[in-house]
Design an enzyme around this catalytic site. Structure first.
Site, PDB file in Angstrom:
ATOM      1  CG  HIS A 203      -1.721  -1.250   1.347  1.00  0.00           C
ATOM      2  ND1 HIS A 203      -1.307  -2.295   2.147  1.00  0.00           N
ATOM      3  CD2 HIS A 203      -2.865  -1.664   0.756  1.00  0.00           C
ATOM      4  CE1 HIS A 203      -2.176  -3.293   2.056  1.00  0.00           C
ATOM      5  NE2 HIS A 203      -3.132  -2.939   1.208  1.00  0.00           N
TER       6      HIS A 203
HETATM    7  S1  FES Z   1       1.693  -0.612   3.296  1.00  0.00           S
HETATM    8 FE1  FES Z   1       0.069  -1.941   3.652  1.00  0.00          FE
HETATM    9  S2  FES Z   1       1.037  -3.692   4.303  1.00  0.00           S
HETATM   10 FE2  FES Z   1       2.646  -2.371   3.987  1.00  0.00          FE
END
Ligand code: FES
Length: 238
Positions: A203
């Site tokens: 993410h």
């Molecule tokens: S940014 Fe979501 S798991 Fe690492």
């Protein structure tokens, strides 16, 4: 059949009445004797038959040599029984607890996994190594002098999870962290991201060269595990 003469019938009846009377008398005498002994509260050592004569069969045996002397009690036997039962119970309880603890103790393979030893001499400066410890990746970074300086000049108050670099390391050149993103648990990539540290592609979380979160959804810095340096070039994690 010819009828019995009246005299014979009378004789037979008289004999029957005498027999019944004498049996009732015997029974009455016997119960009277027993009652009188109970009422007097005295138990004689000899059974006094109310009937004819005495014989050896009437005598109660002498048990006095098997009896305790006057005033003595069975305390020793009581102590012995209580002591023996106590010892047996204690041995049973000990064995139960031992078995329980043995089952609860970690097995040899689990203990072996609990700690990991790493030879630091094999990791050149400026390189990352990833090892597995308790099923999780651990990042080991041999930091350069430039990276240490960069980690230290960050304004801590500007950080999402404020933490000084010196609080995250035992030796400045060795950064040891769990390789688990604090957002949802992905494994970040080393030497990547906007801050020259680690980048989580799941993410888009960016960690700096001290493993602190700088950008993206992750709320916390990368976690520091328990570790130690028992010797100069030896690292033990766990
Ligand atoms: S940014 Fe979501 S798991 Fe690492």
């Amino acid at each position: 059949m010819a009828p019995l003469p009246t005299a014979a019938v009378s004789r037979t009846l008289a004999q029957a009445v005498r027999r019944n009377t004498s049996q009732s008398a015997v029974r009455a005498l016997s119960s009277t004797a027993a009652r009188s002994v109970i009422a007097s509260g005295e138990a004689s050592d000899t059974y006094q038959s109310p009937f004819k004569g005495h014989s050896a069969a009437n005598k109660i045996p002498d048990f006095s040599k098997y009896m305790l002397p006057n005033g003595a009690s069975n305390q020793m036997i009581g102590y012995f029984m209580v002591g023996t039962l106590g010892a047996i119970s204690a041995a049973g309880a000990k064995s139960t607890v031992q078995e329980f603890l043995k089952n609860m103790a970690a097995s040899a393979d689990v203990l072996a996994m609990a700690k990991v030893e790493v030879d630091l001499a094999a990791i050149p400066e400026g390189k990352n190594v990833i090892i597995k410890w308790r099923g999780k990746p651990v990042f080991i970074r041999h930091r350069t002098a430039g990276e240490i300086e960069e980690a230290n000049k960050v304004n801590i108050s500007s950080l999402r999870d404020p933490q000084a670099d010196e609080d995250r390391v035992k030796k400045p050149e060795w950064l040891i962290m769990l390789g688990v993103c604090t957002h949802l648990g992905c494994v970040p990539i080393g030497e990547a991201g906007d801050y020259g540290g680690w980048f989580c592609p799941c993410h888009g979380s960016h960690y700096d060269i001290s493993g602190r979160i700088r950008k993206g959804p992750a709320p916390l810095n990368l976690e520091i595990p328990e570790y130690d340096f028992p010797e100069e070039d030896k690292l033990v994690i766990g």
